[in-house]
Every structure is written in C-alpha cells, then in structure tokens.
Design a protein around this motif. Structure first.
Motif, PDB file in Angstrom:
ATOM      1  N   LEU A 138       0.809  -1.221   0.000  1.00 58.76           N
ATOM      2  CA  LEU A 138       0.000   0.000   0.000  1.00 58.76           C
ATOM      3  C   LEU A 138       0.845   1.275   0.000  1.00 58.76           C
ATOM      4  O   LEU A 138       0.314   2.369  -0.221  1.00 58.76           O
ATOM      5  N   LEU A 139       2.137   1.147   0.264  1.00 57.32           N
ATOM      6  CA  LEU A 139       2.967   2.341   0.428  1.00 57.32           C
ATOM      7  C   LEU A 139       2.922   3.306  -0.759  1.00 57.32           C
ATOM      8  O   LEU A 139       2.767   4.520  -0.553  1.00 57.32           O
ATOM      9  N   PRO A 140       3.090   2.838  -2.005  1.00 53.17           N
ATOM     10  CA  PRO A 140       3.032   3.808  -3.113  1.00 53.17           C
ATOM     11  C   PRO A 140       1.721   4.584  -3.146  1.00 53.17           C
ATOM     12  O   PRO A 140       1.708   5.801  -3.381  1.00 53.17           O
ATOM     13  N   THR A 141       0.629   3.874  -2.884  1.00 53.82           N
ATOM     14  CA  THR A 141      -0.685   4.510  -2.924  1.00 53.82           C
ATOM     15  C   THR A 141      -0.861   5.510  -1.785  1.00 53.82           C
ATOM     16  O   THR A 141      -1.405   6.607  -1.976  1.00 53.82           O
ATOM     17  N   VAL A 142      -0.402   5.150  -0.592  1.00 54.52           N
ATOM     18  CA  VAL A 142      -0.539   6.045   0.555  1.00 54.52           C
ATOM     19  C   VAL A 142       0.368   7.268   0.410  1.00 54.52           C
ATOM     20  O   VAL A 142      -0.087   8.410   0.518  1.00 54.52           O
ATOM     21  N   ILE A 143       1.651   7.034   0.166  1.00 54.88           N
ATOM     22  CA  ILE A 143       2.594   8.156   0.062  1.00 54.88           C
ATOM     23  C   ILE A 143       2.264   9.036  -1.142  1.00 54.88           C
ATOM     24  O   ILE A 143       2.288  10.269  -1.052  1.00 54.88           O
ATOM     25  N   GLY A 144       1.939   8.397  -2.272  1.00 51.37           N
ATOM     26  CA  GLY A 144       1.571   9.177  -3.447  1.00 51.37           C
ATOM     27  C   GLY A 144       0.331  10.014  -3.205  1.00 51.37           C
ATOM     28  O   GLY A 144       0.259  11.187  -3.600  1.00 51.37           O
ATOM     29  N   GLY A 145      -0.654   9.430  -2.529  1.00 52.82           N
ATOM     30  CA  GLY A 145      -1.881  10.162  -2.257  1.00 52.82           C
ATOM     31  C   GLY A 145      -1.686  11.321  -1.309  1.00 52.82           C
ATOM     32  O   GLY A 145      -2.351  12.353  -1.413  1.00 52.82           O
ATOM     33  N   LEU A 146      -0.762  11.171  -0.373  1.00 56.46           N
ATOM     34  CA  LEU A 146      -0.517  12.224   0.605  1.00 56.46           C
ATOM     35  C   LEU A 146       0.339  13.360   0.054  1.00 56.46           C
ATOM     36  O   LEU A 146       0.158  14.524   0.430  1.00 56.46           O
ATOM     37  N   PHE A 147       1.277  13.030  -0.864  1.00 57.04           N
ATOM     38  CA  PHE A 147       2.283  14.024  -1.234  1.00 57.04           C
ATOM     39  C   PHE A 147       2.398  14.323  -2.734  1.00 57.04           C
ATOM     40  O   PHE A 147       3.101  15.260  -3.099  1.00 57.04           O
ATOM     41  N   TRP A 148       1.751  13.551  -3.585  1.00 58.03           N
ATOM     42  CA  TRP A 148       1.951  13.729  -5.029  1.00 58.03           C
ATOM     43  C   TRP A 148       0.618  14.067  -5.693  1.00 58.03           C
ATOM     44  O   TRP A 148      -0.222  13.181  -5.895  1.00 58.03           O
ATOM     45  N   PRO A 149       0.388  15.301  -6.060  1.00 55.11           N
ATOM     46  CA  PRO A 149      -0.887  15.684  -6.673  1.00 55.11           C
ATOM     47  C   PRO A 149      -1.182  14.932  -7.973  1.00 55.11           C
ATOM     48  O   PRO A 149      -2.344  14.775  -8.340  1.00 55.11           O
ATOM     49  N   ARG A 150      -0.150  14.468  -8.657  1.00 62.58           N
ATOM     50  CA  ARG A 150      -0.350  13.799  -9.942  1.00 62.58           C
ATOM     51  C   ARG A 150      -0.912  12.379  -9.777  1.00 62.58           C
ATOM     52  O   ARG A 150      -1.417  11.799 -10.745  1.00 62.58           O
ATOM     53  N   ALA A 151      -0.847  11.794  -8.589  1.00 65.58           N
ATOM     54  CA  ALA A 151      -1.320  10.424  -8.373  1.00 65.58           C
ATOM     55  C   ALA A 151      -2.804  10.311  -8.700  1.00 65.58           C
ATOM     56  O   ALA A 151      -3.603  11.190  -8.359  1.00 65.58           O
ATOM     57  N   THR A 152      -3.173   9.224  -9.363  1.00 65.86           N
ATOM     58  CA  THR A 152      -4.551   9.048  -9.835  1.00 65.86           C
ATOM     59  C   THR A 152      -5.178   7.778  -9.280  1.00 65.86           C
ATOM     60  O   THR A 152      -4.492   6.869  -8.796  1.00 65.86           O
ATOM     61  N   ALA A 153      -6.490   7.732  -9.383  1.00 69.33           N
ATOM     62  CA  ALA A 153      -7.218   6.535  -8.954  1.00 69.33           C
ATOM     63  C   ALA A 153      -6.857   5.342  -9.825  1.00 69.33           C
ATOM     64  O   ALA A 153      -6.731   4.211  -9.338  1.00 69.33           O
ATOM     65  N   ARG A 154      -6.686   5.558 -11.128  1.00 73.05           N
ATOM     66  CA  ARG A 154      -6.278   4.459 -12.008  1.00 73.05           C
ATOM     67  C   ARG A 154      -4.939   3.889 -11.585  1.00 73.05           C
ATOM     68  O   ARG A 154      -4.723   2.672 -11.573  1.00 73.05           O
TER      69      ARG A 154
END
Length: 469
Positions: A398-414
């Motif tokens: 889950l780490l990429p999804t959690v860290i990306g969601g918290l800190f990377w605006p470009r992260a997407t649901a896809r």
C-alpha cells in the motif's frame, strides 16, 4: 502448571473480561469502530505498544533468534521504532482527512483521494492481510495452552480464538483500548521479570556469551545477515520505517486521540518502548539458544524456556504477560479487518454508517465471520513468523498509494488501482514460493511502485481527468 499459576492467570482473565463487559453494555457504533477524539496521550501509548507487541515481537523474535540469530528482531525493532516516529510526524495530516465520526480516516482517505472502488480494493486487501496477523495470535495463544496446559493444539487454538472474538464483538475498539492498559503493564512486569531472572540465572551476560561460544553459535547468532541476508536487513529497516503509514490500526489510534499533540507524543514514546520489547525478545532468544536444544520448534521456544526456568507464581505471571501481548494484538487486528470490510465493502455506498438499521448487529456478526477466517488461516499455516511476515510486508504494498496520495498531486485513482492489483497478487504468490518466503515483498513492492508511477504519469482520457480533478 501449579495451582498458584492457574490462579494468577484466571484472576487476570477475569479482570480483562470484566473491563470488556463494562464497555460492551455502553459502546455505540462510533465507539466500537473509532472512539474518535476521546483518548489522551497516556492511554494511546498503552494501546499502541500493546497492539504492536504481539506474537511476532515476543514469540516469533525469540524463536527466530534461537535458530537464525538477531537479524529478524533487529530489522523489525529498528524499522518499527522509526516507523512510529514517522507516524508521529504524519499525525496532523491524518487528522485532517475525515470529518465524519463513523468511518476511519484510513478508509476515508482512499475514498476521498482516489475513489470508492480503490477504497473497496484496499478494504478487501487489508482484511485479507489481517487474517494472517490474527492467525498468528491465535496460533501463539493455542501454543501456550498446548505447552503449559497439555491441551491438544487445535482445541487450544479454538478456545483462545473464541475468547478473543467474543470480547471484540461485544465492545470493539473502545474496550480494546482500555484493556490494553492492563495488557501493557502485565507485559512490562512479566517480561522484565523473565529477562532479569534468565540473565541472572545464567551468570549474567558474560555467562550467556560463554555458553554460546562453547556451542560454537555466538558468531552466527550475532550476525544480522544470517536470517535472510543483507538486503533483508537494510531494505527491511528502510521500508519498515514507512510501514506505519499503511497500518490501519495506527490511523485508528490517531483518530481516537483527543488532540494532534496527544497522537504525536504517543507515537514518539511508543517507538522507544517498542524497541525495548524487541530487545527483550532478542535477549530471551539468545538465552534460549544457550539453554534449549537447537531443534526446538520456533513457536515453542519462549514457552519451553519459561516453563523450565520459572518457579510457581512467576510462571503464572509470565503466562499472563504473554496472554496480554497476544490478546491485545488479536483484538486490534480483528477490529481493523472488520472496520475495513464494513466501511469499504459491506456499506461502501453509504456515507453515514450510524444511520444504518441494525448496524451494530451486522458488525458483531461480521466480527465472528472474520475471526473464523483467521482461525482457518491459523490451521493452514503453522509458522508464526511466516504469518506475521505475510501480513506485515503485504501491507507494505500500500505504500506507493498512501505516500503518493498524501504528497503527489499527480497520483490518480487508475494508478492506485493498478498498483494494488499488481502488487498484492505478486506478494501473496511469492510468500508461499520456496526460496522467496522472507523476501517476497521486495519484487512485489518494486512492481507496485513502478506501476503506480507509470500509470500516474501516463496521459489520461479527458473523462478520467475530469473525474480525478
């Protein structure tokens, strides 16, 4: 066990059940699921440490130390300590996620930042992984009854599981946090006593070292790379320092804190205390290596050591301490799995869970179902360390999804969905592949991270862009 030991254990269990029944008659759905904004820093320290110090910390580490040295305990102890400090730094961001009182901020994060479908996949994945955590506690509780009470292992596991499920179904996270205070002090007193007695009985640290030198085991046991190699130790510490972020029970504790400052203080203190428990387990593992046959089953190492060395009364105290560690962790793991399924699968389309008719009855029935699933996993996989590692490193996907969601605006649901659907199957498959049991998370996490980044950076159809925006 002597009659005095039985009396000590019985008195403790009656006290824990009394506290649990007190809250079972008073808890509402929000109190069962999150206990939002009601717990101070002191209570949070007790519950965070009690939850984390379970079968893996005490029993698994001691057993692994006897067979393969300090590598497992050192990696987990340092990694988890730093992980709690990272969680303290993230407390303010977690507290800002969810305004509702009836859904964990962990669930709300995936729903709000990505989509309900991502939250549903995470809910199923978390529940599945926590079946393994739960199974490890049931396995250890059954092992205690088998070694000290002469029970059949399967019957012992069943009885222990039924007690935990019954208590959790009744009062949820509210009772869990209050009984954790009892569990914490029982663990501290008993484990400190056992460590001191064992070290003194062997003539101090020098006596233990001398025996291990005579057995020609000292060098191998003190080499942290003996367990699974250098990559496990260094990547494990680095990744372990982040594993507090995808741990739903940590988010629940931040939710429960009376204030952000209380949450931060609790996780800072918990990091140091947790490291001390790992250190105690390592010492006991080294003592066991100097005392027990090298072919002692890993699951029984600590039980055999305590059984042969402690007098009546103190043996009962040690049993209480281990019961406390295992019951506290099992209660929390069960609450987490139920909360994930309830919020993101069973009632995924409902915003206000408290308004649902008979929601508490459904919650308690689901608790019995999840507990039964954990018991089945315990019967299928005999090794506590394997169960713990499957759950712990699996949650790291889950780490990429959690860290990306918290800190990377470009992260997407896809990207989040693709990362989860790639990483989890790889991790589960490799966890049970000979030769990859200890390192399955490495290729799985690498694949999940690459997929997350690539899909997030890929051009998106306009309809997807509008929805994510």
């Amino acid at each position: 066990m002597a009659l005095l030991d039985v009396a000590v254990v019985a008195a403790y269990l009656l006290l824990v059940v009394a506290v649990n029944r007190h809250w079972a008659d008073r808890v509402d759905f929000s109190g069962w699921l999150t206990s939002r904004n009601t717990v101070g820093a002191g209570f949070l320290v007790f519950t965070v440490v009690s939850t984390n110090v379970g079968a893996g910390t005490i029993i698994g580490t001691a057993g692994a130390t006897l067979h393969t040295g300090i590598g497992l305990g050192l990696t987990y102890g340092v990694g988890v300590m730093i992980g709690f400090w990272v969680m303290a730094a993230m407390a303010n961001r977690v507290r800002a996620v969810a305004p509702t009182a009836d859904r964990s901020s962990f669930s709300a994060f995936f729903r709000q930042r990505y989509s309900p479908s991502v939250a549903a996949v995470v809910g199923v994945a978390v529940a599945f992984l926590y079946f393994f955590y739960l199974a490890a506690q049931f396995k250890a509780l059954g092992g205690m009854l088998e070694v000290w009470g002469g029970w059949d292992a399967r019957l012992a596991g069943l009885v222990a599981a039924l007690l935990v499920i019954w208590m959790t179904a009744g009062a949820g996270v509210r009772s869990d946090m209050y009984t954790d205070v009892l569990h914490f002090w029982a663990m501290v007193v008993s484990i400190v006593a056992v460590v001191l007695i064992e070290v003194v009985r062997h003539g101090g640290p020098s006596g233990i070292v001398s025996v291990l030198h005579e057995r020609q085991r000292w060098t191998a046991l003190m080499d942290p790379y003996t367990f699974a190699g250098p990559s496990f130790v260094w990547l494990g510490i680095g990744t372990g320092a982040l594993l507090g972020l995808p741990a739903m029970e940590n988010w629940q504790r931040v939710d429960a804190a009376a204030s952000t400052r209380d949450a931060q203080r609790a996780f800072i203190w918990s990091g140091g205390l947790n490291a001390l428990f790992f250190a105690a387990a390592l010492v006991l593992g080294l003592v066991a290596a100097a005392t027990l046959p090298v072919d002692t089953p890993s699951n029984h190492v600590l039980f055999r050591l305590i059984q042969q060395s402690l007098p009546p009364g103190l043996l009962g105290l040690a049993i209480v301490g281990l019961f406390a560690a295992l019951m506290s962790t099992a209660n929390t793991m069960l609450v987490v799995a139920v909360a994930a399924l309830l919020s993101d699968v069973v009632y995924a389309g409902r915003e206000q869970l408290t308004s649902i008719e008979h929601v508490m009855r459904t919650t308690r029935r689901l608790t019995w179902g999840v507990g039964g699933a954990g018991l089945l996993v315990a019967y299928g996989q005999p090794q506590i360390v394997t169960l713990i590692q499957t759950a712990l490193w699996g949650s790291g996907i889950l780490l990429p999804t959690v860290i990306g969601g918290l800190f990377w605006p470009r992260a997407t649901a896809r990207a989040a969905l693709a990362s989860l659907l790639v990483g989890f199957p790889i991790n589960v498959a490799l966890s049970f592949t000979p030769g990859f049991e200890q390192t399955s998370w490495m290729p799985a996490l690498a694949a999940a991270t690459v997929v997350f980044v690539v899909v997030s950076l890929a051009p998106r159809p306009s309809s997807v862009m509008r929805r994510d925006g």
